[in-house]
Design an enzyme around this catalytic site. Structure first.
Site, short mmCIF file in Angstrom:
data_model
loop_
_atom_site.label_atom_id
_atom_site.label_comp_id
_atom_site.label_asym_id
_atom_site.label_seq_id
_atom_site.Cartn_x
_atom_site.Cartn_y
_atom_site.Cartn_z
CB CYS A 7 3.58 7.50 3.20
SG CYS A 7 4.08 6.30 4.27
CD GLU A 63 -3.06 -1.10 2.43
OE1 GLU A 63 -4.08 -1.66 2.33
OE2 GLU A 63 -2.68 -0.60 3.57
CB CYS A 104 1.77 6.56 11.84
SG CYS A 104 2.88 6.61 12.06
CG HIS A 161 -3.59 5.96 14.15
ND1 HIS A 161 -2.48 5.78 14.04
CD2 HIS A 161 -4.42 6.95 14.19
CE1 HIS A 161 -2.33 8.02 13.63
NE2 HIS A 161 -3.34 8.04 13.24
CB CYS A 169 7.27 -4.37 8.59
SG CYS A 169 8.93 -4.17 9.69
CB CYS A 213 7.05 -1.95 16.30
SG CYS A 213 9.00 -1.94 15.53
CB CYS A 224 3.86 -1.66 13.69
SG CYS A 224 3.91 -1.48 11.77
#
Lengths: 221, 347
Positions: B105, B92, B330, B287, B112, B116, B119
């Site tokens: 972005c 994305e 984010c 978020h 990934c 984390c 995330c």
């Protein structure tokens, strides 16, 4: 103009290269400095190569430093590293990192070669009040299982996803955790392995009421 | 068999291609011009190349631009684009229009590895590094490409974990023969993979944004496994080795979690850690992601935090949240739903 300011690697001799099972090697090299169990070293075959990180798999009291790795097909380091012989030179950084287990009751969870830091900690004599869960696809991937059983007895649980024998538990360690009625919430949970394992296990532990600050993970990348 | 993409090749790689085909050396510059200045989508569009050259190129290569598969639009105007990669995986990219700047972005990996806790991308695990072509395709195939003023490498993935392709993409964006953008229009984020971060600092001129989220080792370890290996303290030491000049910016991203990293102690810890670094701090509202044990700090706490850091001389801003309703904000990018479950796991 900025100059390249990367960590300097030091040459050390290879002492031994053992093939543990197809594609998995345990390499021992000269110990040129002290370390703490749970730390990593950066290793390369040439001083100017980009090194890769590996958890130290041997105890602090040994005269050598060992690493455990599987060969990544097409990788730049592991295929040639798997061929080193006693007397060859490799280049390593000073040990670093802070995946250090606190002296508290703990559950250690690893998959595959993610067992390495836990091996180091056990070999260093720091395995009080711990339970080790190790997951692998096949029976030959429970590295040093005799030694681990000797040290931990029934607190060493092996989960095999594709094969079985009398010493292993069939299936996934994630299923074991999901089906566990009560997991100790005050224990520390140390996780080491692939990012997907860490993420899945961490999510299960949190859903079982383990505070996130009791979960410490090291990811292989 | 699929052809090799030309888009994403550096000038020296294009030179090697034309040399191998026996074409004149200047053809490589012409191709770069068609690719990176005119953004053509076929080799046949490269009309100042001889017919023979186009024919030869067509046999082995294609331009390799792929339009987005779909997009979603937020009430605030943010658009989230879905791109398919060469091996049928998905990434994305988020387009963030504002009054005086339009930022894209972009992603650097499918998934990934860094794990984390806060995330959404981490939840899908790691699938692959994007090629330079796939990184740049997010810019080149964006319908709003011509309106872009800035690009940030803050989408899916850890850019420093794919440093070779990230650096190549930056070379293409900033070279005279490429997009010829100023590197000051680009910001690349990292969680602090120190060796690759050093390469980035040394080999590019783009801004650097570091995801910090806690000044304390034990706490950062709980949020970000990287802290076990590359600590924030060591990362700061590494940054102090470099002269960033007056134009190049280092910023620290700090997601604020209620009751976790938003106390006066944390202000003090940050001031100590960042002492001697010319930087700014961006505070980010968390978020929430499904089944997360974390909650976002309230805005009053964020304002207090901002004011305390600002009073001590660190330029601190609260980043405006964008595209939350379409999961473009984010930490929310994810294509997990589109991944086929790996049944051959070892756990």
């Amino acid at each position: 103009m900025n100059q390249h300011k990367r960590k300097k690697l030091k040459p050390v001799n290879v002492i031994d290269n053992r093939l543990l099972t197809s594609g998995v090697h345990y390499i021992s090299i000269e110990k040129n400095c002290e370390f703490k169990a749970g730390q990593v070293i950066a290793i390369a075959l040439n001083p100017n190569d980009e090194p890769r990180l590996y958890s130290i798999a041997s105890g602090t009291n040994k005269k050598y430093i060992s690493i455990l790795f599987d060969i990544k097909p097409g990788g730049e380091l592991t295929p040639p590293l798997s061929k080193v012989k006693s007397g060859d030179t490799v280049f390593i950084s000073e040990p670093f990192g802070k995946f250090l287990c606190a002296d508290k009751p703990a559950t250690w969870i690893a998959t595959g070669t993610g067992i390495a830091p836990f091996l180091s900690i056990i070999e260093s004599g720091q395995n009080k009040n711990i339970k080790l869960l190790h997951g692998a696809r096949t029976l030959d991937k429970f590295f040093f299982q005799e030694y681990l059983y000797e040290q931990l007895g029934d607190y060493y649980l092996r989960f095999c996803t594709t094969e079985s024998n009398e010493r292993t538990i069939d299936g996934r360690l994630t299923d074991y955790l999901k089906n566990s009625k009560k997991l100790p919430t005050n224990n520390k949970y140390y996780l080491c392995g692939s990012s997907q394992m860490v993420i899945d296990v961490r999510e299960i532990l949190i859903s079982k009421g383990i505070p996130f600050d009791n979960i410490i993970a090291e990811i292989y990348f | 068999m699929s052809k090799e993409a030309l888009y994403g090749k550096t000038l020296s790689e294009l030179k090697a291609c034309v040399k191998e085909l026996g074409l004149p050396a200047f053809t490589s510059k012409q191709i770069a011009d068609w690719l990176y200045k005119k953004h053509v989508t076929t080799i046949d569009d490269m009309t100042n190349l001889s017919k023979k050259a186009r024919l030869m190129l067509n046999e082995q290569f294609e331009v390799g631009l792929v339009p987005p598969q779909s997009f979603q639009e937020s009430v605030d105007g943010t658009k989230k684009y879905l791109f398919q990669t060469n091996n049928h995986q998905f990434i994305e990219a988020a387009y963030l229009p504002e009054d005086n700047r339009n930022t894209l972005c972009i992603s650097s990996q499918v998934g990934c590895k860094m794990g984390c806790l806060f995330c959404m991308t981490a939840r899908q695990g790691f699938q692959k590094n994007l090629t330079t072509n796939e990184i740049l395709n997010q810019i080149a195939s964006l319908p709003e490409r011509e309106t872009l003023s800035n690009v940030v490498y803050m989408g899916m993935g850890e850019p420093m974990d794919n440093i070779d392709n990230v650096l190549k993409s930056l070379e293409i964006i900033t070279s005279e023969w490429g997009y010829a953008w100023s590197p000051r229009r680009i910001n690349v984020s990292t969680i602090g993979v120190i060796p690759a971060m050093r390469r980035f600092i040394e080999e590019s001129e783009a801004h650097l944004a570091i995801s910090l989220h806690s000044p304390f080792n034990e706490e950062r370890k709980q949020l970000m496994p990287i802290e076990n290996v590359y600590t924030a303290e060591k990362m700061i030491e590494a940054l102090k080795d470099y002269d960033f000049g007056r134009q190049r910016r280092i910023s620290f991203e700090y997601i604020m979690f209620k009751g976790v990293n938003d106390s006066a102690q944390h202000v003090k810890g940050l001031l100590q850690l960042l002492d001697g670094i010319k930087c700014r701090v961006n505070l980010i509202h968390f978020h929430p992601i499904p089944n997360s044990p974390l909650e976002g700090s309230d805005y009053k706490t964020m304002e207090y935090f901002r004011d305390k850091l600002s009073q001590k001389g660190i330029t601190t801003t609260i980043r405006k949240s964008r595209g939350e309703d379409i999961y473009a904000a984010c930490g929310l990018l994810s294509t997990k739903k589109l991944i086929q479950e790996d049944t051959d796991k070892d756990f």
